[in-house]
Design a protein around this motif. Sequence first.
Motif, PDB file in Angstrom:
ATOM      1  N   MET A 370      51.382 -14.390 -29.266  1.00  0.00           N
ATOM      2  CA  MET A 370      52.413 -14.341 -28.222  1.00  0.00           C
ATOM      3  C   MET A 370      53.550 -13.376 -28.576  1.00  0.00           C
ATOM      4  N   TYR A 371      53.717 -13.087 -29.870  1.00  0.00           N
ATOM      5  CA  TYR A 371      54.770 -12.161 -30.290  1.00  0.00           C
ATOM      6  C   TYR A 371      54.246 -10.756 -30.565  1.00  0.00           C
ATOM      7  N   ARG A 372      52.970 -10.639 -30.899  1.00  0.00           N
ATOM      8  CA  ARG A 372      52.460  -9.350 -31.363  1.00  0.00           C
ATOM      9  C   ARG A 372      51.763  -8.545 -30.272  1.00  0.00           C
ATOM     10  N   HIS A 373      51.461  -9.158 -29.101  1.00  0.00           N
ATOM     11  CA  HIS A 373      50.639  -8.460 -28.102  1.00  0.00           C
ATOM     12  C   HIS A 373      51.312  -7.193 -27.575  1.00  0.00           C
ATOM     13  N   GLU A 374      52.657  -7.109 -27.667  1.00  0.00           N
ATOM     14  CA  GLU A 374      53.350  -5.889 -27.238  1.00  0.00           C
ATOM     15  C   GLU A 374      52.927  -4.689 -28.088  1.00  0.00           C
ATOM     16  N   ILE A 375      52.558  -4.948 -29.344  1.00  0.00           N
ATOM     17  CA  ILE A 375      52.104  -3.859 -30.220  1.00  0.00           C
ATOM     18  C   ILE A 375      50.767  -3.308 -29.726  1.00  0.00           C
ATOM     19  N   SER A 376      49.894  -4.193 -29.286  1.00  0.00           N
ATOM     20  CA  SER A 376      48.582  -3.746 -28.806  1.00  0.00           C
ATOM     21  C   SER A 376      48.689  -2.934 -27.520  1.00  0.00           C
ATOM     22  N   LYS A 377      49.771  -3.089 -26.792  1.00  0.00           N
ATOM     23  CA  LYS A 377      49.961  -2.280 -25.584  1.00  0.00           C
ATOM     24  C   LYS A 377      50.060  -0.796 -25.922  1.00  0.00           C
ATOM     25  N   ILE A 378      50.528  -0.486 -27.126  1.00  0.00           N
ATOM     26  CA  ILE A 378      50.621   0.917 -27.544  1.00  0.00           C
ATOM     27  C   ILE A 378      49.218   1.511 -27.656  1.00  0.00           C
ATOM     28  N   THR A 379      48.306   0.753 -28.256  1.00  0.00           N
ATOM     29  CA  THR A 379      46.919   1.205 -28.340  1.00  0.00           C
ATOM     30  C   THR A 379      46.335   1.395 -26.942  1.00  0.00           C
ATOM     31  N   ALA A 380      46.643   0.462 -26.036  1.00  0.00           N
ATOM     32  CA  ALA A 380      46.146   0.567 -24.661  1.00  0.00           C
ATOM     33  C   ALA A 380      46.677   1.828 -23.984  1.00  0.00           C
ATOM     34  N   GLN A 381      47.959   2.122 -24.194  1.00  0.00           N
ATOM     35  CA  GLN A 381      48.544   3.348 -23.625  1.00  0.00           C
ATOM     36  C   GLN A 381      47.774   4.589 -24.069  1.00  0.00           C
ATOM     37  N   LEU A 382      47.500   4.648 -25.353  1.00  0.00           N
ATOM     38  CA  LEU A 382      46.822   5.827 -25.899  1.00  0.00           C
ATOM     39  C   LEU A 382      45.392   5.944 -25.377  1.00  0.00           C
ATOM     40  N   CYS A 383      44.705   4.828 -25.253  1.00  0.00           N
ATOM     41  CA  CYS A 383      43.337   4.867 -24.729  1.00  0.00           C
ATOM     42  C   CYS A 383      43.326   5.306 -23.265  1.00  0.00           C
ATOM     43  N   LEU A 401      41.439   5.785 -34.583  1.00  0.00           N
ATOM     44  CA  LEU A 401      42.307   4.955 -33.730  1.00  0.00           C
ATOM     45  C   LEU A 401      41.626   3.639 -33.382  1.00  0.00           C
ATOM     46  N   LEU A 402      40.361   3.713 -32.964  1.00  0.00           N
ATOM     47  CA  LEU A 402      39.639   2.498 -32.590  1.00  0.00           C
ATOM     48  C   LEU A 402      39.296   1.651 -33.816  1.00  0.00           C
ATOM     49  N   SER A 403      38.996   2.291 -34.932  1.00  0.00           N
ATOM     50  CA  SER A 403      38.682   1.537 -36.158  1.00  0.00           C
ATOM     51  C   SER A 403      39.888   0.724 -36.611  1.00  0.00           C
ATOM     52  N   THR A 404      41.071   1.294 -36.443  1.00  0.00           N
ATOM     53  CA  THR A 404      42.286   0.628 -36.908  1.00  0.00           C
ATOM     54  C   THR A 404      42.765  -0.444 -35.942  1.00  0.00           C
ATOM     55  N   TRP A 405      42.673  -0.191 -34.633  1.00  0.00           N
ATOM     56  CA  TRP A 405      43.379  -1.027 -33.662  1.00  0.00           C
ATOM     57  C   TRP A 405      42.499  -1.727 -32.630  1.00  0.00           C
ATOM     58  N   LEU A 406      41.211  -1.427 -32.559  1.00  0.00           N
ATOM     59  CA  LEU A 406      40.392  -2.026 -31.505  1.00  0.00           C
ATOM     60  C   LEU A 406      40.291  -3.537 -31.649  1.00  0.00           C
ATOM     61  N   GLU A 407      40.123  -4.008 -32.869  1.00  0.00           N
ATOM     62  CA  GLU A 407      40.026  -5.453 -33.097  1.00  0.00           C
ATOM     63  C   GLU A 407      41.306  -6.157 -32.631  1.00  0.00           C
ATOM     64  N   SER A 408      42.448  -5.555 -32.908  1.00  0.00           N
ATOM     65  CA  SER A 408      43.723  -6.138 -32.472  1.00  0.00           C
ATOM     66  C   SER A 408      43.820  -6.150 -30.950  1.00  0.00           C
ATOM     67  N   LEU A 409      43.350  -5.067 -30.326  1.00  0.00           N
ATOM     68  CA  LEU A 409      43.382  -4.999 -28.865  1.00  0.00           C
ATOM     69  C   LEU A 409      42.512  -6.088 -28.257  1.00  0.00           C
ATOM     70  N   TYR A 410      41.329  -6.316 -28.831  1.00  0.00           N
ATOM     71  CA  TYR A 410      40.472  -7.400 -28.357  1.00  0.00           C
ATOM     72  C   TYR A 410      41.187  -8.750 -28.464  1.00  0.00           C
ATOM     73  N   GLU A 411      41.802  -9.003 -29.603  1.00  0.00           N
ATOM     74  CA  GLU A 411      42.443 -10.294 -29.846  1.00  0.00           C
ATOM     75  C   GLU A 411      43.624 -10.540 -28.907  1.00  0.00           C
ATOM     76  N   ASP A 412      44.337  -9.490 -28.573  1.00  0.00           N
ATOM     77  CA  ASP A 412      45.567  -9.655 -27.791  1.00  0.00           C
ATOM     78  C   ASP A 412      45.366  -9.466 -26.290  1.00  0.00           C
ATOM     79  N   PHE A 413      44.153  -9.096 -25.874  1.00  0.00           N
ATOM     80  CA  PHE A 413      43.941  -8.717 -24.480  1.00  0.00           C
ATOM     81  C   PHE A 413      44.274  -9.855 -23.510  1.00  0.00           C
TER      82      PHE A 413
END
Length: 496
Positions: A370-383, A401-413
């Motif tokens: 609930m606190y970290r999902h804003e960080i994953s929005k940055i990855t979404a912007q770039l994609c 980029l995907l190796s580093t952040w894709l797992e986080s994006l999945y978790e926070d989606f």
Amino acid sequence: MASPNTNNKSKNQLVSTMIKQGFISNPYLSPSPSPPRASTPASPTQIPTRPSNPSPTLFEMMSEEQTRESKQSFESRHRAHERVSKVLADAPFPAVGDVRLTIAARDGFKVSMDVHRRVLVGRSRFFAEKLQRNGSHSVEILDCDDVEVYVETLVLMYCDDLKKRLIGEDVTKVLGLLKISSAIMFDDGVLACLEYLEAVPWSQQEEEKVVSHLSQLQLPDSAADILQRLIAEPSTSSRSDDILQRLLTGVLHAKDDKARKEMKKVISCLLRENTSSSSSHESNLDISRDTLYHFCHKCLTSLILSLSEATSADDNRQDRGVLMGEIAREADNLQWLVDILIDRKMGDEFVKLWAEQKELSILHSKIPTMYRHEISKITAQLCIAIGRGNLLVPKDVRYCLLSTWLESLYEDFGWMKRAGRSIDKKLVEEGLGQTILTLPLAQQQTILLNWFDRFLNKGDDCPNIQRAFEVWWRRSFVKQYTVDSQLQLALFDYTE
């Protein structure tokens, strides 16, 4: 207003001055005056009626059109007559004049008035040249653009306090008065109009008119004062990069969260306007890449420190909520900066910078969603930007980029979808899918097979990139390409 005594007509002197556009005058004097004519509006035209005819002839249609134009012309003259009559009703003209002044428009509308030589000569250098002899005169001004403005300029010449007279007028009207005053060399009128224009606010449309008029007219140096609200002196103007740096600093460190979000929208909108206008015109807004990336690095450093402190803090710590708020705030600030970089086509370097944030990615996984999902929005912007072709980066950077952040994006989606309207689920899914499809086929397979397993278990809480999965499948099993040593492609359709 009284006309000159008809018994003295033979003794009066006559000046017949024909003034067309731009005040091109005829200096010759007419030896015998024509009787003054009163200004009266034309009588209404009787419009003949025609029996209704379901199939009018061409002649009838042309007659109707001419009748319609005639009626419109009459109505236009009638309105002009009413406006001019109102101006003359309030005019401070004394009872008897010694100059018969007639002002006529191109469409035939005209107005005549009795005015005074001493006023015309005393206020206008143009009339001082034309009315050199004493006695009665007749002056005609023809082919006027706007009779009403000409009449109002004459009225201004009778006023002692010109500035007071202009109060309440709109900018367009005063620009018309300025044009006529300049043409007849009515210097006091010119200065009064310039003082008015310098003091009143302008709309955007009026601003363009002011610049256009002032550039066309030969005006005194005081006209430059008016444009100071549009043009800065070289010695006092600041570099746009310095100004932007100050604005960005203020927004990123604002204490009031509502005001911060509001000004972020304003600055983003203004920068976007400048970017779109600079495509056809050279932009005078100089924003350096270094300035924007300076703030990106500061936000990243602050975000890492906040995450580090939050992960090591006791769950019962009183300021834990404050730390989580700081994380969301810094992530939101970084999203804003990334938007600016993408809009200004400077975001390629940030993709590499974000892809290398291994430490930040590890810390991210230790913070409640609930606190970290804003960080994953940055990855979404770039994609999204990569998927649209707005960011051009090497395939190694895209894969990193995907190796580093894709797992986080999945978790926070799931949280990203529910937490607010700032993210569009379909855009994220489309951008992610397109980004994956830009990678080599083997990397596509690894990522999409991993997604396949996750999607079956998480459902709507996982991005649905089914389209990308289908494209990968067809590339792998339906249409297969081979490349020989000379880079010649061959296509093989897969069949059983």
